[in-house]
Design a protein around this motif. Structure first.
Motif, PDB file in Angstrom:
ATOM      1  N   LEU A  49      -3.526  32.662  42.029  1.00 38.72           N
ATOM      2  CA  LEU A  49      -3.429  32.157  43.403  1.00 38.72           C
ATOM      3  C   LEU A  49      -4.724  32.433  44.163  1.00 38.72           C
ATOM      4  CD1 LEU A  49      -1.233  30.781  45.156  1.00 38.72           C
ATOM      5  CD2 LEU A  49      -0.634  33.053  46.016  1.00 38.72           C
ATOM      6  N   TYR A  50      -5.275  33.633  43.990  1.00 41.50           N
ATOM      7  CA  TYR A  50      -6.551  33.983  44.621  1.00 41.50           C
ATOM      8  C   TYR A  50      -7.669  33.085  44.109  1.00 41.50           C
ATOM      9  CZ  TYR A  50      -5.098  38.412  46.832  1.00 41.50           C
ATOM     10  OH  TYR A  50      -4.521  39.368  47.639  1.00 41.50           O
ATOM     11  N   TRP A  51      -7.724  32.868  42.789  1.00 37.46           N
ATOM     12  CA  TRP A  51      -8.798  32.059  42.209  1.00 37.46           C
ATOM     13  C   TRP A  51      -8.790  30.640  42.771  1.00 37.46           C
ATOM     14  CZ3 TRP A  51      -7.255  34.070  36.716  1.00 37.46           C
ATOM     15  CH2 TRP A  51      -7.819  35.329  36.530  1.00 37.46           C
ATOM     16  N   ILE A  52      -7.610  30.058  42.879  1.00 35.96           N
ATOM     17  CA  ILE A  52      -7.506  28.703  43.425  1.00 35.96           C
ATOM     18  C   ILE A  52      -8.011  28.673  44.859  1.00 35.96           C
ATOM     19  CG2 ILE A  52      -5.894  26.891  44.117  1.00 35.96           C
ATOM     20  CD1 ILE A  52      -4.161  27.726  41.699  1.00 35.96           C
ATOM     21  N   ALA A  53      -7.579  29.647  45.660  1.00 30.70           N
ATOM     22  CA  ALA A  53      -7.997  29.703  47.067  1.00 30.70           C
ATOM     23  C   ALA A  53      -9.503  29.909  47.190  1.00 30.70           C
ATOM     24  CB  ALA A  53      -7.246  30.830  47.776  1.00 30.70           C
ATOM     25  N   GLN A  54     -10.056  30.774  46.362  1.00 26.94           N
ATOM     26  CA  GLN A  54     -11.494  31.052  46.410  1.00 26.94           C
ATOM     27  C   GLN A  54     -12.320  29.825  46.034  1.00 26.94           C
ATOM     28  OE1 GLN A  54     -11.239  34.264  43.659  1.00 26.94           O
ATOM     29  NE2 GLN A  54     -10.767  35.807  45.206  1.00 26.94           N
ATOM     30  N   LEU A  55     -11.917  29.125  44.999  1.00 17.82           N
ATOM     31  CA  LEU A  55     -12.653  27.932  44.575  1.00 17.82           C
ATOM     32  C   LEU A  55     -12.571  26.847  45.632  1.00 17.82           C
ATOM     33  CD1 LEU A  55     -11.623  27.744  40.798  1.00 17.82           C
ATOM     34  CD2 LEU A  55     -13.767  28.595  41.756  1.00 17.82           C
ATOM     35  N   LEU A  56     -11.392  26.665  46.205  1.00 20.39           N
ATOM     36  CA  LEU A  56     -11.239  25.649  47.256  1.00 20.39           C
ATOM     37  C   LEU A  56     -12.069  26.013  48.485  1.00 20.39           C
ATOM     38  CD1 LEU A  56      -7.403  24.837  47.099  1.00 20.39           C
ATOM     39  CD2 LEU A  56      -9.311  23.374  46.383  1.00 20.39           C
ATOM     40  N   GLY A  57     -12.107  27.295  48.830  1.00 21.86           N
ATOM     41  CA  GLY A  57     -12.905  27.724  49.973  1.00 21.86           C
ATOM     42  C   GLY A  57     -14.369  27.411  49.792  1.00 21.86           C
ATOM     43  N   SER A  58     -14.875  27.617  48.576  1.00 21.43           N
ATOM     44  CA  SER A  58     -16.276  27.325  48.287  1.00 21.43           C
ATOM     45  C   SER A  58     -16.559  25.825  48.352  1.00 21.43           C
ATOM     46  CB  SER A  58     -16.646  27.871  46.909  1.00 21.43           C
ATOM     47  OG  SER A  58     -17.998  27.613  46.603  1.00 21.43           O
ATOM     48  N   ILE A  59     -15.671  25.030  47.791  1.00 21.28           N
ATOM     49  CA  ILE A  59     -15.858  23.570  47.811  1.00 21.28           C
ATOM     50  C   ILE A  59     -15.852  23.048  49.241  1.00 21.28           C
ATOM     51  CG2 ILE A  59     -14.822  21.353  47.176  1.00 21.28           C
ATOM     52  CD1 ILE A  59     -13.778  22.728  44.636  1.00 21.28           C
ATOM     53  N   VAL A  60     -14.880  23.494  50.029  1.00 21.53           N
ATOM     54  CA  VAL A  60     -14.783  23.024  51.416  1.00 21.53           C
ATOM     55  C   VAL A  60     -16.018  23.443  52.213  1.00 21.53           C
ATOM     56  CG1 VAL A  60     -13.499  23.273  53.587  1.00 21.53           C
ATOM     57  CG2 VAL A  60     -12.260  22.935  51.429  1.00 21.53           C
ATOM     58  N   ALA A  61     -16.507  24.659  51.999  1.00 21.52           N
ATOM     59  CA  ALA A  61     -17.710  25.122  52.702  1.00 21.52           C
ATOM     60  C   ALA A  61     -18.896  24.219  52.388  1.00 21.52           C
ATOM     61  CB  ALA A  61     -18.023  26.564  52.319  1.00 21.52           C
ATOM     62  N   CYS A  62     -19.058  23.845  51.114  1.00 24.25           N
ATOM     63  CA  CYS A  62     -20.189  22.993  50.721  1.00 24.25           C
ATOM     64  C   CYS A  62     -20.035  21.576  51.259  1.00 24.25           C
ATOM     65  CB  CYS A  62     -20.323  22.976  49.198  1.00 24.25           C
ATOM     66  SG  CYS A  62     -20.886  24.554  48.514  1.00 24.25           S
ATOM     67  N   LEU A  63     -18.807  21.084  51.293  1.00 21.71           N
ATOM     68  CA  LEU A  63     -18.572  19.756  51.874  1.00 21.71           C
ATOM     69  C   LEU A  63     -18.892  19.761  53.365  1.00 21.71           C
ATOM     70  CD1 LEU A  63     -15.255  18.714  50.088  1.00 21.71           C
ATOM     71  CD2 LEU A  63     -17.522  17.680  49.768  1.00 21.71           C
ATOM     72  N   LEU A  64     -18.486  20.815  54.054  1.00 26.08           N
ATOM     73  CA  LEU A  64     -18.797  20.933  55.479  1.00 26.08           C
ATOM     74  C   LEU A  64     -20.302  21.021  55.718  1.00 26.08           C
ATOM     75  CD1 LEU A  64     -15.991  23.418  56.606  1.00 26.08           C
ATOM     76  CD2 LEU A  64     -16.202  21.007  57.247  1.00 26.08           C
ATOM     77  N   LEU A  65     -20.987  21.761  54.859  1.00 27.82           N
ATOM     78  CA  LEU A  65     -22.440  21.858  54.980  1.00 27.82           C
ATOM     79  C   LEU A  65     -23.104  20.510  54.766  1.00 27.82           C
ATOM     80  CD1 LEU A  65     -23.202  25.224  53.147  1.00 27.82           C
ATOM     81  CD2 LEU A  65     -23.813  24.668  55.512  1.00 27.82           C
ATOM     82  N   LYS A  66     -22.663  19.785  53.758  1.00 22.94           N
ATOM     83  CA  LYS A  66     -23.253  18.480  53.477  1.00 22.94           C
ATOM     84  C   LYS A  66     -23.026  17.526  54.638  1.00 22.94           C
ATOM     85  CE  LYS A  66     -23.780  15.031  49.860  1.00 22.94           C
ATOM     86  NZ  LYS A  66     -23.475  14.685  48.451  1.00 22.94           N
ATOM     87  N   PHE A  67     -21.832  17.571  55.202  1.00 22.93           N
ATOM     88  CA  PHE A  67     -21.522  16.673  56.324  1.00 22.93           C
ATOM     89  C   PHE A  67     -22.292  17.076  57.577  1.00 22.93           C
ATOM     90  CE2 PHE A  67     -18.964  15.738  60.111  1.00 22.93           C
ATOM     91  CZ  PHE A  67     -18.876  14.359  60.010  1.00 22.93           C
ATOM     92  N   SER A  68     -22.293  18.375  57.892  1.00 28.02           N
ATOM     93  CA  SER A  68     -22.909  18.823  59.146  1.00 28.02           C
ATOM     94  C   SER A  68     -24.430  18.771  59.121  1.00 28.02           C
ATOM     95  CB  SER A  68     -22.445  20.246  59.478  1.00 28.02           C
ATOM     96  OG  SER A  68     -22.786  21.140  58.443  1.00 28.02           O
ATOM     97  N   THR A  69     -25.040  18.724  57.932  1.00 26.82           N
ATOM     98  CA  THR A  69     -26.501  18.635  57.840  1.00 26.82           C
ATOM     99  C   THR A  69     -26.987  17.201  57.645  1.00 26.82           C
ATOM    100  OG1 THR A  69     -26.432  19.071  55.447  1.00 26.82           O
ATOM    101  CG2 THR A  69     -26.714  20.972  56.915  1.00 26.82           C
ATOM    102  N   GLY A  70     -26.076  16.267  57.747  1.00 24.23           N
ATOM    103  CA  GLY A  70     -26.478  14.868  57.607  1.00 24.23           C
ATOM    104  C   GLY A  70     -26.707  14.441  56.170  1.00 24.23           C
ATOM    105  N   GLY A  71     -26.043  15.138  55.229  1.00 23.24           N
ATOM    106  CA  GLY A  71     -26.139  14.732  53.832  1.00 23.24           C
ATOM    107  C   GLY A  71     -27.138  15.489  52.995  1.00 23.24           C
ATOM    108  N   LEU A  72     -27.641  16.630  53.501  1.00 24.45           N
ATOM    109  CA  LEU A  72     -28.557  17.434  52.686  1.00 24.45           C
ATOM    110  C   LEU A  72     -27.829  17.973  51.450  1.00 24.45           C
ATOM    111  CD1 LEU A  72     -30.548  19.532  55.330  1.00 24.45           C
ATOM    112  CD2 LEU A  72     -31.259  17.449  54.133  1.00 24.45           C
ATOM    113  N   GLU A  73     -28.565  18.149  50.375  1.00 21.75           N
ATOM    114  CA  GLU A  73     -27.965  18.583  49.125  1.00 21.75           C
ATOM    115  C   GLU A  73     -27.613  20.066  49.165  1.00 21.75           C
ATOM    116  OE1 GLU A  73     -28.969  18.772  44.324  1.00 21.75           O
ATOM    117  OE2 GLU A  73     -30.526  18.210  45.760  1.00 21.75           O
ATOM    118  N   THR A  74     -26.432  20.395  48.679  1.00 16.11           N
ATOM    119  CA  THR A  74     -26.049  21.791  48.486  1.00 16.11           C
ATOM    120  C   THR A  74     -26.471  22.148  47.062  1.00 16.11           C
ATOM    121  OG1 THR A  74     -23.833  21.071  47.796  1.00 16.11           O
ATOM    122  CG2 THR A  74     -24.110  21.718  50.085  1.00 16.11           C
TER     123      THR A  74
END
Length: 252
Positions: free
Chosen positions: A105-130
């Motif tokens: 359960l922790y592993w799933i939550a941790q992986l999803l948290g990382s993916i969402v963080a990178c998606l937010l970064l890509k969106f908020s930076t105007g599409g810069l590569e993570t």
């Protein structure tokens, strides 16, 4: 032996309120950590016109990750134990401090948290590569594997000494600081060679968003091996309790 205390648990754990709250806490802590850590590298590259792979960039990454992990561990400590790393969860599992089903359960939550963080970064930076983690020139996957094993051993050993050990006393108060410091120090040591992940989730999020998987297995195998060794070594040499007793989340 710690291996005799490994707990499998039950699928029913996934529906227990405390387990769900712990998973949500791990998701949020990971999001905070990856957003700040990965984001700091993207910001430095933007400010220096691609100069993140410089000594100054390495120092900036070390400081950002140390600060962010200190906060991420601290805010999750009383709910989930503040693992913020699948390898830390695995190290706790082999020591008998968390069940397999709760670990998943922790592993799933941790992986999803990382993916969402990178998606937010890509969106908020105007599409810069993570940028995904990658090996430096002249560094083989086996060189990097040793780096990841040793660095993650140091991280999980620190977690055990400051957060898991029942004899820790007042030193447990500084656990988030110590954990952040060892990660920052390891980035200074290994960042120039393989990026110094020590955390499969931190590597997974950028890899998914950028869809870059070169030598990605190193960033899973190394941390899990290092964490497992650290958990066993600390349990056998310094804790050596009899019988399985899962620590409450307020203790880890």
């Amino acid at each position: 032996m710690p291996i005799s205390r490994i707990a499998i648990g039950s699928p029913a754990e996934a529906s227990q309120p405390d387990a769900i709250k712990a998973a949500v806490a791990e998701f949020i802590s990971m999001l905070i950590f990856v957003f700040a850590g990965e984001g700091s590298g993207m910001a430095f590259a933007k400010l220096t016109d691609g100069g993140a792979n410089t000594p100054a960039g390495l120092i900036a990454a070390s400081i950002a990750h140390a600060f962010a992990l200190f906060v991420a561990v601290a805010v999750g400590a009383n709910i989930s134990g503040g693992h913020v790393n699948p390898a830390v969860t695995f190290g706790a599992f082999v020591g008998g401090h968390i069940s397999l089903f709760r670990s998943i359960l922790y592993w799933i939550a941790q992986l999803l948290g990382s993916i969402v963080a990178c998606l937010l970064l890509k969106f908020s930076t105007g599409g810069l590569e993570t940028s995904a983690f990658a090996l430096s020139s002249g560094v083989s996957p086996w060189n990097a594997l040793i780096f990841e094993i040793v660095m993650t051993f140091g991280l999980v050993y620190t977690v055990y000494a400051t957060a898991v050990d029942p004899k820790k006393g007042d030193i447990g108060i500084i656990a988030p600081i110590a954990i952040g410091f060892i990660v920052g120090a390891n980035i200074l040591a290994g960042g120039a060679f393989d990026g110094a992940s020590m955390n499969p989730a931190v590597s997974f999020g950028p890899a998914v968003v950028s869809w870059t998987w070169d030598s990605h297995w190193v960033y899973w195998l190394g941390p899990f091996v290092g964490a497992g060794i650290a958990g066993l070594v600390y349990e056998i040499l310094f804790i050596n309790q009899s019988g399985h007793e899962q620590l409450p989340t307020t203790e880890f």
